[in-house]
Design an enzyme around this catalytic site. Structure first.
Site, PDB file in Angstrom:
ATOM      1  N   SER A  15       0.816  -1.213   0.000  1.00 21.07           N
ATOM      2  CA  SER A  15       0.000   0.000   0.000  1.00 21.07           C
ATOM      3  C   SER A  15       0.850   1.265   0.000  1.00 21.07           C
ATOM      4  CB  SER A  15      -0.949  -0.006   1.204  1.00 21.07           C
ATOM      5  OG  SER A  15      -0.231  -0.150   2.420  1.00 21.07           O
ATOM      6  N   TRP A  16       1.916   1.304   0.803  1.00 25.23           N
ATOM      7  CA  TRP A  16       2.720   2.516   0.929  1.00 25.23           C
ATOM      8  C   TRP A  16       3.587   2.738  -0.300  1.00 25.23           C
ATOM      9  CZ3 TRP A  16       2.335   7.009   2.062  1.00 25.23           C
ATOM     10  CH2 TRP A  16       3.290   7.839   2.653  1.00 25.23           C
ATOM     11  N   LYS A 110       9.654   1.841   7.951  1.00 30.57           N
ATOM     12  CA  LYS A 110       9.713   2.247   9.350  1.00 30.57           C
ATOM     13  C   LYS A 110      10.000   1.026  10.216  1.00 30.57           C
ATOM     14  CE  LYS A 110       6.543   6.113   8.618  1.00 30.57           C
ATOM     15  NZ  LYS A 110       5.233   6.719   8.923  1.00 30.57           N
ATOM     16  N   GLY A 139       6.687  10.347   8.605  1.00 29.71           N
ATOM     17  CA  GLY A 139       5.672  11.306   9.006  1.00 29.71           C
ATOM     18  C   GLY A 139       4.284  10.697   8.986  1.00 29.71           C
ATOM     19  N   LYS A 194       6.448   4.849  17.183  1.00 30.29           N
ATOM     20  CA  LYS A 194       5.007   5.137  17.152  1.00 30.29           C
ATOM     21  C   LYS A 194       4.196   3.875  16.914  1.00 30.29           C
ATOM     22  CE  LYS A 194       4.528   4.883  12.482  1.00 30.29           C
ATOM     23  NZ  LYS A 194       3.453   4.325  11.639  1.00 30.29           N
ATOM     24  N   ASP A 247       3.328  11.560  13.610  1.00 24.75           N
ATOM     25  CA  ASP A 247       3.090  10.154  13.277  1.00 24.75           C
ATOM     26  C   ASP A 247       2.471   9.408  14.449  1.00 24.75           C
ATOM     27  OD1 ASP A 247       3.065   8.108  11.467  1.00 24.75           O
ATOM     28  OD2 ASP A 247       5.235   7.904  11.297  1.00 24.75           O
ATOM     29  N   SER A 257      -4.745   2.518  10.947  1.00 21.99           N
ATOM     30  CA  SER A 257      -3.475   2.053  11.503  1.00 21.99           C
ATOM     31  C   SER A 257      -3.549   0.569  11.850  1.00 21.99           C
ATOM     32  CB  SER A 257      -3.122   2.858  12.760  1.00 21.99           C
ATOM     33  OG  SER A 257      -2.114   2.206  13.508  1.00 21.99           O
ATOM     34  N   ARG A 258      -2.686  -0.222  11.239  1.00 20.65           N
ATOM     35  CA  ARG A 258      -2.671  -1.661  11.526  1.00 20.65           C
ATOM     36  C   ARG A 258      -2.248  -1.928  12.964  1.00 20.65           C
ATOM     37  NH1 ARG A 258      -0.426  -1.486   6.244  1.00 20.65           N
ATOM     38  NH2 ARG A 258       1.704  -1.791   6.977  1.00 20.65           N
ATOM     39  N   ASN A 259      -1.316  -1.131  13.483  1.00 19.89           N
ATOM     40  CA  ASN A 259      -0.835  -1.347  14.846  1.00 19.89           C
ATOM     41  C   ASN A 259      -1.901  -0.994  15.879  1.00 19.89           C
ATOM     42  OD1 ASN A 259       2.183  -2.027  14.431  1.00 19.89           O
ATOM     43  ND2 ASN A 259       1.822  -0.276  13.089  1.00 19.89           N
TER      44      ASN A 259
END
Length: 346
Positions: A15-16, A110, A139, A194, A247, A257-259
């Site tokens: 995705s990113w 990340k 970011g 994060k 972030d 957010s998956r996390n």
């Protein structure tokens, strides 16, 4: 005016990577996206959609995609790596012999190198050599929102000012602001930590502990970022900017957010394996929590929230027990001057 010869190769068709490739392609940079999944690559190259990671979102017709790494990198002026942290080292090892002299490499990955805990710029420098221009892109940025053209701001950090600016210029546009800096360690630390802290906020929300708990965890999580940054050579202002606070807020509060979703599922009583399977994509915090605590323990810094998250993700304690541990900690000053007191206890 954009140099028509400037070609960008983006590595990683998740995705990113897809979002960033689409972004620079829309800015009229000749862009080619590399990935391993033949079906995904074909859907991008022929149907102009990433059916797996960004379904129903149309991508620029000028964006090309390939599974041939050598073809993707051939003639590139610079390369943007957007693979998960577990694939970062392998990807750079494959990339290195294909790079021409002077071609810069940026990454939007990340996390840390799994196993060693090394910062990604250390890995990149070792593999690519001392002369390659390097930069990190980080970011508050959800891939889906970037691909939809919603307003976004990121920051690009690198030691080579010219290359850093080149990367930022390619991304910067009417709906996407790209700032610059030279604190690579701080930028990478914020992007990694994060994810771990978002699990804690997700757990609290899953347990329905309220908005007060969410705000407290975010603030004290930022405190942990600042304390660790002070002993590893990062600048506190970096962590107070897009790479850290920005972030952190997005990842802790956004349902994309998956996390955070992982933490929420755990807080609702779901098992770790079931939660990860339901999310269906890489959840960086599972590995990163170990690496964050490795750096903390090596530097004698106490990170109670991150430590509790690690214990929960290792299934050593339940989410409920983790929250009880944090709430049972002794009272102490808030240490508003935490920027200058790296070894203070939370």
């Amino acid at each position: 005016m954009i140099d028509s010869k400037q070609k960008i190769a983006v590595l990683g068709a998740g995705s990113w990577g897809t979002a960033l490739a689409a972004l620079v392609a829309r800015h009229d940079y000749p862009t080619i996206l590399w990935g391993r999944d033949v079906r995904v690559i074909q859907s991008i190259d022929i149907q102009h959609q990433n059916f797996r990671y960004l379904p129903s979102i149309m991508l620029p017709q000028t964006l090309r995609a390939t599974t041939d790494l050598a073809a993707a990198v051939s003639g590139a002026d610079w390369v943007l790596v957007a693979v998960p942290s577990y694939a970062f080292t392998e990807t750079l090892c494959r990339l290195a012999p294909l790079l021409s002299i002077g071609v810069g490499v940026a990454w939007a990955t990340k996390g840390f190198e799994p196993g060693s805990g090394r910062f990604l710029h250390e890995v990149a420098r070792e593999i690519l050599g001392g002369d390659a221009p390097l930069a990190v892109v980080t970011g508050p940025s959800f891939a889906k929102e970037v691909t939809l053209g919603l307003p976004t701001a990121v920051t690009v950090h690198g030691e080579d000012a010219c290359f850093t600016q080149m990367v930022a210029n390619a991304m910067h546009g009417p709906m996407f602001r790209a700032y610059t800096g030279n604190d690579v360690i701080g930028a990478e630390l914020g992007g990694a930590m994060k994810n771990v802290l978002a699990v804690a906020i997700g757990v609290a929300d899953g347990m329905q502990l309220g908005m007060n708990a969410r705000a407290g965890l975010i603030t004290r999580g930022l405190n942990e970022m600042l304390r660790l940054s002070a002993v590893i050579g990062a600048r506190p202002e970096t962590l107070m900017g897009l790479a850290g606070l920005g972030d952190l807020v997005l990842t802790c509060t956004g349902d994309l957010s998956r996390n955070r979703r992982l933490g929420f599922a755990l807080g609702r009583g779901q098992s770790l394996s079931d939660a990860i399977r339901e999310i269906g994509q890489v959840v960086e915090s599972v590995q990163t929590s170990d690496e964050v605590m490795r750096h903390a323990e090596q530097n004698g810094v106490e990170l109670p929230i991150s430590e509790a998250v690690r214990a929960v993700l290792r299934e050593e304690i339940t989410p409920y027990a983790g929250m009880k541990v944090l709430l049972a900690r002794e009272q102490k000053p808030e240490y508003l001057d935490i920027l200058f007191k790296a070894n203070c206890s939370l």
